[in-house]
Design a protein around this motif. Structure first.
Motif, PDB file in Angstrom:
ATOM      1  N   PHE A   8      -5.947   7.646  -7.790  1.00 27.97           N
ATOM      2  CA  PHE A   8      -5.875   7.483  -6.348  1.00 27.97           C
ATOM      3  C   PHE A   8      -6.101   6.020  -5.956  1.00 27.97           C
ATOM      4  CE2 PHE A   8      -8.882   6.892  -2.905  1.00 27.97           C
ATOM      5  CZ  PHE A   8      -8.072   7.168  -1.828  1.00 27.97           C
ATOM      6  N   PHE A  14       0.797  -1.194   0.000  1.00 20.72           N
ATOM      7  CA  PHE A  14       0.000   0.000   0.000  1.00 20.72           C
ATOM      8  C   PHE A  14       0.855   1.280   0.000  1.00 20.72           C
ATOM      9  CE2 PHE A  14      -2.147   2.433   3.535  1.00 20.72           C
ATOM     10  CZ  PHE A  14      -3.041   3.093   2.728  1.00 20.72           C
ATOM     11  N   VAL A  15       0.663   2.128  -0.982  1.00 22.78           N
ATOM     12  CA  VAL A  15       1.395   3.392  -1.125  1.00 22.78           C
ATOM     13  C   VAL A  15       2.875   3.250  -0.754  1.00 22.78           C
ATOM     14  CG1 VAL A  15       0.985   5.870  -0.997  1.00 22.78           C
ATOM     15  CG2 VAL A  15      -0.630   4.330   0.052  1.00 22.78           C
ATOM     16  N   LEU A  61      -9.637  13.548  -2.647  1.00 21.55           N
ATOM     17  CA  LEU A  61     -10.280  12.470  -3.389  1.00 21.55           C
ATOM     18  C   LEU A  61     -10.795  11.391  -2.453  1.00 21.55           C
ATOM     19  CD1 LEU A  61      -7.794  12.231  -6.322  1.00 21.55           C
ATOM     20  CD2 LEU A  61     -10.231  12.722  -6.498  1.00 21.55           C
ATOM     21  N   LEU A  62     -10.016  11.159  -1.411  1.00 14.03           N
ATOM     22  CA  LEU A  62     -10.431  10.162  -0.444  1.00 14.03           C
ATOM     23  C   LEU A  62     -11.769  10.552   0.161  1.00 14.03           C
ATOM     24  CD1 LEU A  62      -9.621   7.598   1.064  1.00 14.03           C
ATOM     25  CD2 LEU A  62      -8.420   8.998   2.702  1.00 14.03           C
ATOM     26  N   PHE A 100     -11.276   2.515   3.972  1.00 14.65           N
ATOM     27  CA  PHE A 100     -10.700   3.848   4.122  1.00 14.65           C
ATOM     28  C   PHE A 100     -11.373   4.650   5.223  1.00 14.65           C
ATOM     29  CE2 PHE A 100      -9.030   3.140  -0.251  1.00 14.65           C
ATOM     30  CZ  PHE A 100      -7.707   3.154   0.144  1.00 14.65           C
ATOM     31  N   ASN A 113      -3.223   3.846  -6.668  1.00 11.96           N
ATOM     32  CA  ASN A 113      -2.154   3.921  -5.673  1.00 11.96           C
ATOM     33  C   ASN A 113      -2.500   3.144  -4.416  1.00 11.96           C
ATOM     34  OD1 ASN A 113       0.136   5.449  -6.510  1.00 11.96           O
ATOM     35  ND2 ASN A 113      -1.262   7.156  -6.774  1.00 11.96           N
ATOM     36  N   ALA A 114      -3.786   3.096  -4.132  1.00 13.52           N
ATOM     37  CA  ALA A 114      -4.197   2.564  -2.849  1.00 13.52           C
ATOM     38  C   ALA A 114      -4.532   1.085  -2.907  1.00 13.52           C
ATOM     39  CB  ALA A 114      -5.402   3.351  -2.342  1.00 13.52           C
ATOM     40  N   ALA A 115      -5.344   0.714  -3.883  1.00 14.90           N
ATOM     41  CA  ALA A 115      -5.833  -0.659  -3.895  1.00 14.90           C
ATOM     42  C   ALA A 115      -4.776  -1.579  -4.477  1.00 14.90           C
ATOM     43  CB  ALA A 115      -7.118  -0.732  -4.705  1.00 14.90           C
ATOM     44  N   PRO A 116      -4.716  -2.772  -3.968  1.00 17.63           N
ATOM     45  CA  PRO A 116      -3.683  -3.691  -4.441  1.00 17.63           C
ATOM     46  C   PRO A 116      -3.933  -4.094  -5.881  1.00 17.63           C
ATOM     47  CG  PRO A 116      -5.265  -4.835  -3.057  1.00 17.63           C
ATOM     48  CD  PRO A 116      -5.606  -3.387  -2.984  1.00 17.63           C
ATOM     49  N   PHE A 122      -1.631  11.298   1.276  1.00 18.27           N
ATOM     50  CA  PHE A 122      -2.626  10.288   0.975  1.00 18.27           C
ATOM     51  C   PHE A 122      -3.816  10.392   1.910  1.00 18.27           C
ATOM     52  CE2 PHE A 122      -4.251   6.001   1.687  1.00 18.27           C
ATOM     53  CZ  PHE A 122      -4.616   5.669   0.411  1.00 18.27           C
ATOM     54  N   ARG A 132      -8.861  11.018 -11.896  1.00 17.84           N
ATOM     55  CA  ARG A 132      -8.073  11.296 -10.691  1.00 17.84           C
ATOM     56  C   ARG A 132      -8.410  10.302  -9.591  1.00 17.84           C
ATOM     57  NH1 ARG A 132      -9.200  16.454  -8.614  1.00 17.84           N
ATOM     58  NH2 ARG A 132     -10.644  16.910 -10.299  1.00 17.84           N
ATOM     59  N   THR A 133      -9.678   9.964  -9.502  1.00 19.39           N
ATOM     60  CA  THR A 133     -10.058   9.001  -8.486  1.00 19.39           C
ATOM     61  C   THR A 133      -9.432   7.644  -8.772  1.00 19.39           C
ATOM     62  OG1 THR A 133     -12.115  10.162  -8.236  1.00 19.39           O
ATOM     63  CG2 THR A 133     -11.996   7.977  -7.289  1.00 19.39           C
TER      64      THR A 133
END
Lengths: 388, 313
Positions: B105, A131-132, A183-184, A223, B108-111, A178, B101-102
């Motif tokens: 994101f 993750f990141v 966006l999160l 999240f 980057n986050a989800a495997p 992050f 963009r989502t």
């Protein structure tokens, strides 16, 4: 062999954290271990090497097999076997990414329910390793934790093998970014309130079609749980960043003089400079001996290659014991010349790389190609001797 | 067993510093020279792959570097845009700003999202038969399993949706040994050999076949039969002094260099036999000699290509 004003030993004496970096395959891990060995043996105190992925035999020699995250002292007997009586203690620890993440969650979760929910979340279990750039972040995070524990006088960190040698420098910042991502929040919005913004509705329709709503819901839940730890994480990431910037921290860049790693090392040096981080030393690893550049020897090699029969004939006059076959002797002489000139080409290229990169740091150490691999304390001591 | 270059999708991987990119470039060049329309793709956008051809930068759109040999650089965002345009018939990112963009994101986050966009794009080129062969300068050995497992991982995470449907055909293509294979590049040194053997084990979990192991930088034996004994007599003080006298130049450094070469060769030979033993007799192992070249540019690529051609002939 050190060139420049001060020595590695002085650097190690002056700092509390040494971050060893460089691209993959250049000998970072053994360099980090050797630096820690120097400090423990000569300077004393409690020295820790935090390593990521050591070769199995080296890990075994340091007592690192099956340890998880715990630090263990390298036994004084291992030093005695290598004929060294260390002034201080050498400790070693491995980085276990998954366990470090779990520890982090336990520390930051606001309550037991959130903690358990995250640890049990299938997405988290899948994610914890990847993750990141979590590997990078967790290495820096562990460094911070170990440093602030106040247990060690010096910590030498071996950085994880990343795609780009500098990823880990940006990891804390990226982690903070992050968690504060707009966006999160946007992504989580529909799961927080029943009122989905009219403008964003088409987005969710498309996302549903592409990913399936169940997955979106899983992600959102994950999240949302993570967000409850936002403040702790961001604060922590900033603290980690401060440690890297601190004057008690120094960076040692390791590279071979092959073109790709040397190029990466130059870029790394540039980034350190632009971020105003302290470049302590440059270690040039597995360098061919400078003797290969010697002009007289080069002429001799050329002559051996050009006229091996003549040289063989004149040698056999006084030294018939060499061989009863002049052709065989001539072949050996020619191969000697060939081999020297082959290695000389590489040595010349290395000298050029060194001239280019060597100006970057105050301390530049060249370590020759050691004849055997390093798999015990004696091997580390040999490398340490070259580094001093 | 399927020949290395008879497959249609090759993932070239290896520990950092072993020459993975050079070998990928050489495999691409070899295939193109044999008349196959070949696409090479660099996954880590470092520009090393095109540097192997002295070709400057390439982007996501493939560029023909020489006849039949195309190169591209992976860009997951571009891959996503292409995918959305093809699958959803959406205008190429006209009104997709926030969506893209989502996804960035999420990627980057989800495997596995970034990985599946990478593997998916390449598998798609193979499925659509745009090229006879796709050679991927893939992630280093530590990361390549994640890349190859991505379609499976996504498939397990998603129960429905377009992406899940896509992963079905990707997995089928990746798991077909006649189509897809992994080439592991190793050097005869401790860590590269250890990592290569570990990777061979891990590959089993991906279902992707091992096409070959390429051992780079193999040092040739310096001395042949009977020659080492002659050398041993030659380094005796009296003999080496006589040699210096005959050449009218000091020769001890030349002899030292030969000793260094012999030591290096011996160490590498030990690692090489450990690799061979670990792999077993069934695997294809190709050897590329230490080149002693001046650069890592086109000349080195051509030399490695010739070495591989000789091994494969």
């Amino acid at each position: 062999m050190t060139t420049g004003g001060s020595t590695i030993e002085q650097l190690l004496a002056a700092k509390e954290i040494v971050v060893v970096c460089g691209s993959g395959g250049v000998g970072k891990t053994s360099t980090a271990a050797a630096l820690a060995t120097i400090a423990a043996a000569d300077l004393g105190g409690k020295v820790l090497v935090l390593t990521v992925d050591p070769a199995r035999r080296l890990a075994a020699a340091m007592g690192l097999i099956g340890l998880g995250n715990a630090a263990r002292r390298v036994s004084p007997e291992a030093f005695a076997d290598a004929g060294i009586e260390p002034r201080g203690e050498l400790w070693a620890a491995m980085l276990d990414t998954k366990q470090s993440w779990d520890d982090l969650i336990r520390r930051h979760a606001p309550d037991a329910a959130t903690r358990d929910a995250i640890l049990a979340n299938p997405l988290y279990r899948n994610v914890a390793g990847r993750f990141v750039q979590s590997h990078d972040y967790i290495a820096m995070e562990r460094l911070f934790e170990l440093h602030s524990s106040g247990v060690y006088d010096l910590i030498v960190v071996d950085t994880p093998p990343t795609r780009h040698a500098l990823d880990f420098l940006e990891a804390p910042e990226r982690m903070a970014e992050f968690f504060s991502s707009r966006l999160l929040r946007w992504l989580l919005a529909p799961y927080r309130s029943r009122l989905v913004n009219v403008a964003s509705r088409p987005f969710y329709q498309v996302a549903d079609r592409v990913l399936g709503s169940a997955f979106l819901r899983d992600i959102a839940e994950f999240f949302m749980l993570f967000q409850s730890m936002y403040d702790g994480f961001v604060e922590r990431a900033k603290a980690v960043e401060r440690v890297l910037e601190d004057r008690r921290t120094t960076f040692v860049v390791v590279t071979t003089l092959e073109s790709a790693p040397a190029h990466e090392a130059r870029r790394f040096v540039d980034v350190l400079v632009s971020k105003r981080l302290h470049l302590g030393a440059l270690v040039l690893n597995r360098v061919l001996p400078a003797e290969l550049l010697d002009q007289g020897s080069s002429d001799a090699a050329r002559q051996l290659r050009a006229t091996p029969e003549a040289v063989a004939a004149s040698l056999l006059v006084d030294h018939p014991e060499l061989s009863d076959d002049p052709k065989l002797l001539a072949r050996v002489l020619q191969e000697l010349g060939d081999s020297f000139l082959n290695f000389q080409v590489v040595a010349k290229r290395e000298a050029e790389q060194r001239a280019e990169i060597g100006v970057a740091a105050d301390i530049v150490v060249s370590v020759p190609s050691l004849e055997t691999d390093i798999f015990d304390i004696a091997g580390l001591a040999r490398l340490a001797h070259q580094l001093r | 067993m399927v020949g290395v270059l008879d497959r249609r999708l090759l993932f070239v991987t290896g520990k950092g510093g072993v020459g993975k990119t050079t070998v990928a470039a050489a495999l691409g060049l070899l295939a193109a020279r044999e008349g196959r329309r070949t696409l090479m793709c660099e996954v880590d956008a470092k520009g090393d792959l095109t540097a192997a051809f002295e070709a400057g930068e390439v982007g996501f759109s493939p560029r023909e570097l020489e006849p039949r040999l195309f190169a591209m650089t992976m860009d997951t965002e571009e891959s996503l845009k292409e995918y959305l345009a093809l699958q959803l018939h959406l205008p190429r990112l006209a009104r997709l700003g926030p969506l893209a963009r989502t996804f960035d994101f999420l990627a980057n986050a989800a495997p596995g999202v970034k990985e599946v966009l990478t593997v998916g794009k390449l598998a798609w080129e193979v499925r659509e038969r745009h090229y006879d062969l796709v050679v991927v300068d893939a992630a280093a050995s530590g990361h390549v399993v994640g890349q190859l497992r991505a379609p499976q991982a996504i498939n397990e995470l998603l129960s429905v949706g377009l992406v899940r449907e896509q992963t079905d055909w990707m997995m089928e293509l990746l798991n077909d040994p006649a189509t897809t294979g992994v080439v592991i590049v190793a050097a005869p040194e401790e860590m590269p050999v250890t990592e290569s053997l570990e990777l061979v084990d891990q590959l089993a979990s991906t279902g992707v076949d091992l096409a070959a192991v390429v051992v780079n930088r193999v040092l040739p034996e310096l001395f042949g039969r009977g020659e080492e004994e002659v050398f041993a007599r030659l380094v005796e003080p009296a003999a080496s002094a006589a040699l210096s006298a005959a050449l009218r130049r000091p020769v001890h450094r030349v002899l030292d260099a030969a000793r260094l070469a012999m030591t290096l060769r011996r160490t590498r030979a030990a690692h090489l036999s450990r690799l061979r033993q670990g792999l077993g007799p069934e695997r294809t192992v190709l050897y590329v000699p230490e080149l002693f070249t001046r650069s890592h540019g086109r000349r080195a690529t051509v030399q490695v290509t010739e070495a591989l051609a000789a091994e494969l002939s």
